[in-house]
Scaffold this active site. Structure first.
Site, PDB file in Angstrom:
ATOM      1  CD  GLN A  54      -1.784   3.247  -4.181  1.00  0.00           C
ATOM      2  OE1 GLN A  54      -2.646   2.437  -3.900  1.00  0.00           O
ATOM      3  NE2 GLN A  54      -1.559   3.637  -5.434  1.00  0.00           N
ATOM      4  NE  ARG A  84       7.866  -9.552   0.715  1.00  0.00           N
ATOM      5  CZ  ARG A  84       7.929 -10.845   1.059  1.00  0.00           C
ATOM      6  NH1 ARG A  84       7.117 -11.344   1.958  1.00  0.00           N
ATOM      7  NH2 ARG A  84       8.808 -11.649   0.498  1.00  0.00           N
ATOM      8  CG  ASP A  97       9.612   0.716  -2.664  1.00  0.00           C
ATOM      9  OD1 ASP A  97       9.917   1.915  -2.815  1.00  0.00           O
ATOM     10  OD2 ASP A  97       8.917   0.090  -3.488  1.00  0.00           O
ATOM     11  CG  HIS A 132      -0.758   2.097   1.739  1.00  0.00           C
ATOM     12  ND1 HIS A 132      -1.005   1.503   0.525  1.00  0.00           N
ATOM     13  CD2 HIS A 132      -1.883   2.809   2.040  1.00  0.00           C
ATOM     14  CE1 HIS A 132      -2.219   1.841   0.104  1.00  0.00           C
ATOM     15  NE2 HIS A 132      -2.762   2.627   1.003  1.00  0.00           N
TER      16      HIS A 132
HETATM   17  N1  APR Z   1       5.614  -0.414 -14.783  1.00  0.00           N
HETATM   18  C1  APR Z   1       4.474   0.255 -14.478  1.00  0.00           C
HETATM   19  N2  APR Z   1       3.372  -0.359 -14.025  1.00  0.00           N
HETATM   20  C2  APR Z   1       3.404  -1.701 -13.880  1.00  0.00           C
HETATM   21  C3  APR Z   1       4.552  -2.468 -14.180  1.00  0.00           C
HETATM   22  C4  APR Z   1       5.699  -1.766 -14.662  1.00  0.00           C
HETATM   23  N3  APR Z   1       6.840  -2.415 -14.982  1.00  0.00           N
HETATM   24  N4  APR Z   1       4.272  -3.786 -13.933  1.00  0.00           N
HETATM   25  C5  APR Z   1       2.996  -3.816 -13.499  1.00  0.00           C
HETATM   26  N5  APR Z   1       2.467  -2.571 -13.465  1.00  0.00           N
HETATM   27  C6  APR Z   1       1.123  -2.127 -13.060  1.00  0.00           C
HETATM   28  C7  APR Z   1       0.032  -3.164 -13.194  1.00  0.00           C
HETATM   29  O1  APR Z   1      -0.477  -3.180 -14.531  1.00  0.00           O
HETATM   30  C8  APR Z   1      -0.994  -2.652 -12.182  1.00  0.00           C
HETATM   31  O2  APR Z   1      -1.864  -1.705 -12.765  1.00  0.00           O
HETATM   32  O3  APR Z   1       1.177  -1.805 -11.686  1.00  0.00           O
HETATM   33  C9  APR Z   1      -0.109  -1.968 -11.124  1.00  0.00           C
HETATM   34  C10 APR Z   1       0.045  -2.752  -9.850  1.00  0.00           C
HETATM   35  O4  APR Z   1      -1.164  -2.818  -9.169  1.00  0.00           O
HETATM   36  P1  APR Z   1      -1.263  -3.470  -7.713  1.00  0.00           P
HETATM   37  O5  APR Z   1      -0.479  -4.728  -7.698  1.00  0.00           O
HETATM   38  O6  APR Z   1      -2.705  -3.541  -7.355  1.00  0.00           O
HETATM   39  O7  APR Z   1      -0.489  -2.426  -6.766  1.00  0.00           O
HETATM   40  P2  APR Z   1      -1.020  -1.104  -6.084  1.00  0.00           P
HETATM   41  O8  APR Z   1      -2.028  -0.409  -6.942  1.00  0.00           O
HETATM   42  O9  APR Z   1       0.178  -0.344  -5.656  1.00  0.00           O
HETATM   43  O10 APR Z   1      -1.750  -1.667  -4.798  1.00  0.00           O
HETATM   44  C11 APR Z   1      -2.273  -0.767  -3.862  1.00  0.00           C
HETATM   45  O11 APR Z   1      -2.780  -2.527  -2.326  1.00  0.00           O
HETATM   46  O12 APR Z   1      -2.105  -4.483  -1.290  1.00  0.00           O
HETATM   47  C12 APR Z   1      -2.282  -3.127  -1.169  1.00  0.00           C
HETATM   48  O13 APR Z   1      -1.297  -1.717   0.400  1.00  0.00           O
HETATM   49  C13 APR Z   1      -1.022  -2.434  -0.777  1.00  0.00           C
HETATM   50  O14 APR Z   1      -0.171  -0.288  -1.495  1.00  0.00           O
HETATM   51  C14 APR Z   1      -0.788  -1.489  -1.926  1.00  0.00           C
HETATM   52  C15 APR Z   1      -2.175  -1.267  -2.467  1.00  0.00           C
END
Ligand code: APR
Length: 227
Positions: A86, A56, A89, A104
């Site tokens: 969250q 990662r 990076d 995080h």
């Molecule tokens: N631009 C903006 N948003 C986007 C894009 C993009 N190009 N592509 C996807 N998304 C959105 C998705 O629609 C979704 O709502 O980003 C979101 C990603 O959600 P998650 O994958 O659940 O990520 P996140 O909310 O940051 O997760 C929270 O979960 O696994 C743990 O600790 C980890 O910090 C992380 C936490």
């Protein structure tokens, strides 16, 4: 100066080539989260966990900030900006944001496996088994695993409570306590959500919806706010 508070998730880094979590069937780069991002995983198979985060880290170091990260940095010309991310990076920092709180953790640092308050910069992408902290315990990635406390959450809640403008960018809000931060933003605050697939969670209904990818939606909104 008005206070802009921004909560970002994996979506803001998607266009930098870093995968989100929940857009890929609950797997993270092909791994079950339980097998790589929990204290139990570290106990059972520390080498696997270390290697996973080394990969990662390599991807993060190879990635570059995108237009959304840069736009948020530009917002500082006219506002007091705090980014609560969250993400593990460092793309907000590399784009120039000065005030970034990592809920995080951050993958470019290591952490003592005995005392989470002891963190160190990592030289390069690889953290090796056998590299020890000053207490003599193995170094691991400075990230918050599932089941671990989120030490920055109180500070983040306090920052949210002082917002004049609030933005949520690229987070599914599926993970607590981060998702609960919305509750600390006062009701009268102007709120925006930028996401191509806006999550339907409590609190979103009072936000201005910008249904777009971050690299398109964020620069547009920032341009409006800088007028
Ligand atoms: N631009 C903006 N948003 C986007 C894009 C993009 N190009 N592509 C996807 N998304 C959105 C998705 O629609 C979704 O709502 O980003 C979101 C990603 O959600 P998650 O994958 O659940 O990520 P996140 O909310 O940051 O997760 C929270 O979960 O696994 C743990 O600790 C980890 O910090 C992380 C936490």
């Amino acid at each position: 100066m008005k206070n802009v508070v921004i909560l970002t998730g994996a979506g803001i880094s998607a266009e930098s080539g870093l995968k989100t979590f929940r857009d890929s069937d609950g797997l993270w780069e092909g791994y079950n989260i339980q097998d790589v991002a929990t204290p139990e995983a570290w106990e059972w198979n520390p080498t696997l966990v270390q290697d996973f985060y080394n990969m990662r880290r390599k991807s993060v170091l190879e990635a570059k900030p995108n237009a959304a990260h840069y736009a948020l940095a530009k917002l500082e010309e006219k506002y007091k900006v705090t980014v609560i991310t969250q993400n593990i990076d460092d793309l907000h920092e590399r784009a120039g944001s000065k005030n970034v709180l990592h809920l995080h953790g951050i993958i470019t640092r290591s952490q003592s496996s005995k005392n989470p308050n002891l963190t160190y910069p990592i030289d390069g992408w690889e953290l090796k088994m056998g590299e020890l902290c000053e207490l003599g315990s193995q170094l691991r990635a400075h990230v918050v695993w599932f089941g671990e406390p989120v030490p920055m959450i109180d500070k983040a809640a306090q920052i949210c409570s002082q917002a004049d403008i609030f933005m949520l960018i690229g987070s599914s809000l599926a993970v607590y306590p981060a998702a609960g931060l919305l509750n600390f933003v006062p009701a009268y605050v102007q709120k925006y959500v930028i996401d191509p697939k806006i999550p339907s969670v409590y609190g979103i209904e009072s936000m201005v919806r910008i249904e777009a990818k971050a690299a398109i939606g964020v620069p547009r909104l920032v341009e409006e706010l800088l007028k």
